[in-house]
Design a protein around this motif. Structure first.
Motif, PDB file in Angstrom:
ATOM      1  N   CYS A  45     -41.123 -25.806   7.697  1.00 46.22           N
ATOM      2  CA  CYS A  45     -41.441 -25.373   6.335  1.00 46.22           C
ATOM      3  C   CYS A  45     -41.865 -26.563   5.463  1.00 46.22           C
ATOM      4  CB  CYS A  45     -40.237 -24.675   5.709  1.00 46.22           C
ATOM      5  SG  CYS A  45     -39.773 -23.126   6.519  1.00 46.22           S
ATOM      6  N   MET A  49     -45.453 -27.097   3.598  1.00 50.83           N
ATOM      7  CA  MET A  49     -45.590 -27.412   2.183  1.00 50.83           C
ATOM      8  C   MET A  49     -46.364 -28.707   1.963  1.00 50.83           C
ATOM      9  SD  MET A  49     -45.065 -25.834  -0.515  1.00 50.83           S
ATOM     10  CE  MET A  49     -44.116 -24.590   0.351  1.00 50.83           C
ATOM     11  N   SER A 136     -43.773 -33.454  -4.115  1.00 50.79           N
ATOM     12  CA  SER A 136     -43.777 -32.174  -4.821  1.00 50.79           C
ATOM     13  C   SER A 136     -43.848 -32.374  -6.338  1.00 50.79           C
ATOM     14  CB  SER A 136     -42.515 -31.375  -4.463  1.00 50.79           C
ATOM     15  OG  SER A 136     -42.426 -31.167  -3.076  1.00 50.79           O
ATOM     16  N   SER A 225     -41.970 -24.941  -5.051  1.00 50.97           N
ATOM     17  CA  SER A 225     -41.445 -24.603  -3.725  1.00 50.97           C
ATOM     18  C   SER A 225     -41.022 -25.862  -2.969  1.00 50.97           C
ATOM     19  CB  SER A 225     -42.507 -23.840  -2.919  1.00 50.97           C
ATOM     20  OG  SER A 225     -42.860 -22.633  -3.558  1.00 50.97           O
TER      21      SER A 225
END
Length: 484
Positions: A45, A49, A136, A225
Motif C-alpha cells: 500500500c 501511494m 505525503s 492517505s
C-alpha cells in the motif's frame, strides 16, 4: 589459527539446522493471516501511494496547464471561468513542465547509496516512516506551491524525491529480519508489486477526480492517505520481530530461527576498486540507464502524448494512461514465474535467462513506440500499442533487476543502490530532454523522442548481450575469516 578454524567450522554448521527450521510443521506457523504478510501488504500500500504521488502529476498537468495561451503571461488563465478559481490553470511551457517532471528524480538520485548504508546501522522502521510522511506532506503542499509559481512546485517535488528515494531504498532493509528464506520471494514481490500496480490505480482515479472535484483534490486525497498510512506504519511495524508486542510466539520463533544464520557471517568492507573495474556491473548499470530512460518517458509523458495526439477528455486520458500499467503489473508477475520455471527445469542457463528478458524489456518497448507513431490509425490501435509499450517493460523483472544478485549476492543491497543511481540518471536526462524537444519542435517532437529512446535501447542491448555475466565475481566471493 586454530581459533579461526574453529570459528569457520561454526560458521558452516548452522545450515542443517536452517533446513530443520524451514521444515517446521505448517500448522504451527501462521500463514497468510500473519504479521509478516501484513507487513508485506502494508508496504504494498505504501508503494502504491508513493507511485500515486510520483505519477499523478503527469495527468494533473494536463488540467493544470493552459495550452491555448502563450507561456510567460499571468499565472492564471484568462479563459478560466470565475467559478473555477479553486481549479486554477497555469501557463507553463513544455520546457518548464519537463523540469517539474524531472525535479523529483533529482532528489531520488541522491539517496540510494547513503540510505542503503545508513539503513543497516539505524532503524529502518524510523527511516521509512519518516521519509514516507515527508513525501505525503509535501505532496499536500503542491496546490499551494503552484499558486506561488513553478519554483514552489519544483521545490516540493525535489523534497519528495529525497523522501521517496529514501523509502524505496530503506524498505529492503526491513526484510533482513522479517523475511524467512523460503518466503523471501513471495513477501518481497507482494510489497514491491505496489510500484507496478500503483500507476494503474492512480491514473484511473486521477482522471475522474480532476473532472469531478478539480485537480487540487488529487493532492489532498493522496497526500492525506499517505499521512494515514504513516500512522499505521509506526503503530504496526517493528524493526525486529522479537520486539513486536502483538505477534504470536510461534511466528516469532519461526521467523527468528529462519533468519538467524544471515547474521552469523562477519561484515566485510566494500571492494570499491574492484567494483569500479567490474565489467558485468557496468553492463547492468548501463542497461538500467537505458531501461529507466524509456520507462520514465512512458510513465511521465504518456498522458501528454495521449492529450496531444488523440485529443480525448481527461477521464478517457486517465483510463488510457492507466491500462498499460495494469498489464505491466501482470507481465512482471508472469515473468517471475517464467524465470523460476526456466531455471528450475534447467531449460536455459541463468545468463541466457537474464539476456533473454533484458533484451525483451529494452527492445520491445522501443519497437512498439515506433509502431505507435506509424501504425496507430485508430483509437483502439493506439491503445493497444500504448499497452504493449508499458507491459513489455515488465520483462525486466527476470533480467537486469536480478542480475546484480547473480554476480554479487553478498553486496546485493549496495549494488541495487548503484544501479538505482544510474537508472535515475537515465530517467532524469530522458525526461528533461523530452521536455526540451517538445518545447522546441512540437510537430516532430514525438518522432525525435521515440527514435532517440530506441537508439539508446538498441546500443545498450548489444552491450549487454556481449558482456553480461551471471556467475559470482571474484571480488564478491567470501574471504577467509583469518584475513579480517
Amino acid at each position: 589459527m586454530d581459533g579461526d578454524q574453529t570459528f569457520l567450522q561454526k560458521e558452516k554448521q548452522p545450515q542443517p539446522s536452517m533446513q530443520m527450521d524451514n521444515q517446521l510443521p505448517p500448522k504451527k506457523v501462521p500463514g497468510l493471516c500473519s504479521f509478516r504478510y501484513g507487513l508485506a501488504f502494508l508496504l504494498h500500500c505504501c508503494n502504491v501511494m508513493l507511485t500515486a504521488q510520483y505519477t499523478s502529476l503527469s495527468l494533473t498537468m494536463v488540467a493544470m496547464v493552459n495550452s491555448s495561451n502563450p507561456p510567460g503571461v499571468a499565472n492564471f488563465s484568462a479563459s478560466a471561468p470565475p467559478a473555477n478559481v479553486k481549479n486554477p490553470v497555469y501557463n507553463w511551457s513544455p520546457e518548464i513542465q519537463g523540469i517539474i517532471f524531472s525535479s523529483i528524480i533529482y532528489g531520488m538520485a541522491l539517496t540510494p547509496l547513503p540510505v542503503g548504508y545508513f539503513s543497516v546501522i539505524y532503524s529502518a522502521r524510523k527511516i521509512v516512516g519518516s521519509a514516507f510522511f515527508f513525501s505525503s506532506l509535501f505532496f499536500l503542499f503542491i496546490p499551494l506551491a503552484a499558486d506561488l509559481g513553478e519554483i514552489g512546485v519544483i521545490v516540493c517535488r525535489l523534497i519528495q524525491g529525497l523522501a521517496q528515494g529514501t523509502v524505496m531504498t530503506a524498505q529492503h532493509a526491513v526484510w533482513v529480519k522479517w523475511a524467512p528464506p523460503l518466503e523471501r520471494g513471495r513477501l518481497i514481490s507482494i510489497s514491491a508489486s505496489g510500484i507496478l500496480l500503483g500507476p494503474f490505480i492512480v491514473l484511473l482515479l486521477t482522471g475522474f477526480i480532476c473532472q469531478s472535484l478539480g485537480w487540487p483534490m488529487v493532492y489532498y486525497i493522496f497526500g492525506a492517505s499517505g499521512c494515514a498510512l504513516t500512522l499505521l506504519w509506526f503503530i504496526l511495524v517493528y524493526d525486529d520481530p522479537k520486539d513486536h508486542p502483538y505477534m504470536s510466539v510461534s511466528e516469532k520463533e519461526y521467523i527468528m530461527s529462519s533468519v538467524v544464520q544471515q547474521f552469523s557471517s562477519s561484515r566485510q568492507s566494500l571492494p570499491i576498486k574492484a567494483m569500479l573495474k567490474s565489467r558485468p556491473l557496468w553492463v547492468i548499470s548501463f542497461s538500467s540507464f537505458a531501461f529507466s530512460w524509456t520507462n520514465t518517458i512512458v510513465t511521465l509523458y504518456m498522458p501528454t502524448f495521449v492529450n496531444s495526439m488523440l485529443h480525448v477528455n481527461i477521464t478517457e486520458n486517465g483510463l488510457l494512461s492507466a491500462l498499460p500499467h495494469l498489464f505491466a503489473w501482470i507481465c512482471g508477475i508472469l515473468t517471475g514465474y517464467m524465470t523460476d520455471f526456466l531455471q528450475s527445469r534447467n531449460i536455459l542457463r541463468v545468463i541466457t535467462i537474464r539476456k533473454l528478458f533484458t533484451t525483451l524489456s529494452l527492445l520491445l518497448p522501443s519497437f512498439f513506440s515506433v509502431c505507435l507513431l506509424y501504425l496507430s490509425s485508430t483509437f483502439l490501435s493506439s491503445a493497444i500499442f500504448l499497452i504493449l509499450i508499458r507491459a513489455t517493460g515488465g520483462f525486466a523483472t527476470g533480467g537486469i533487476n536480478l542480475n546484480a544478485l547473480d554476480i554479487a549476492p553478498r553486496y546485493y543491497a549496495f549494488l541495487r543502490g548503484v544501479t538505482s543511481v544510474t537508472a535515475m540518471t537515465g530517467g532524469l536526462i530522458g525526461s528533461t530532454l523530452t521536455g526540451i524537444i517538445i518545447n522546441q519542435d512540437p510537430e516532430s517532437s514525438w518522432y525525435k523522442t521515440f527514435f532517440l529512446m530506441s537508439a539508446i535501447s538498441v546500443v545498450n542491448t548489444i552491450f549487454y548481450l556481449i558482456f553480461a555475466k551471471a556467475e559470482i565475481q571474484d571480488w564478491a566471493k567470501d574471504r577467509q575469516q583469518t584475513h579480517l
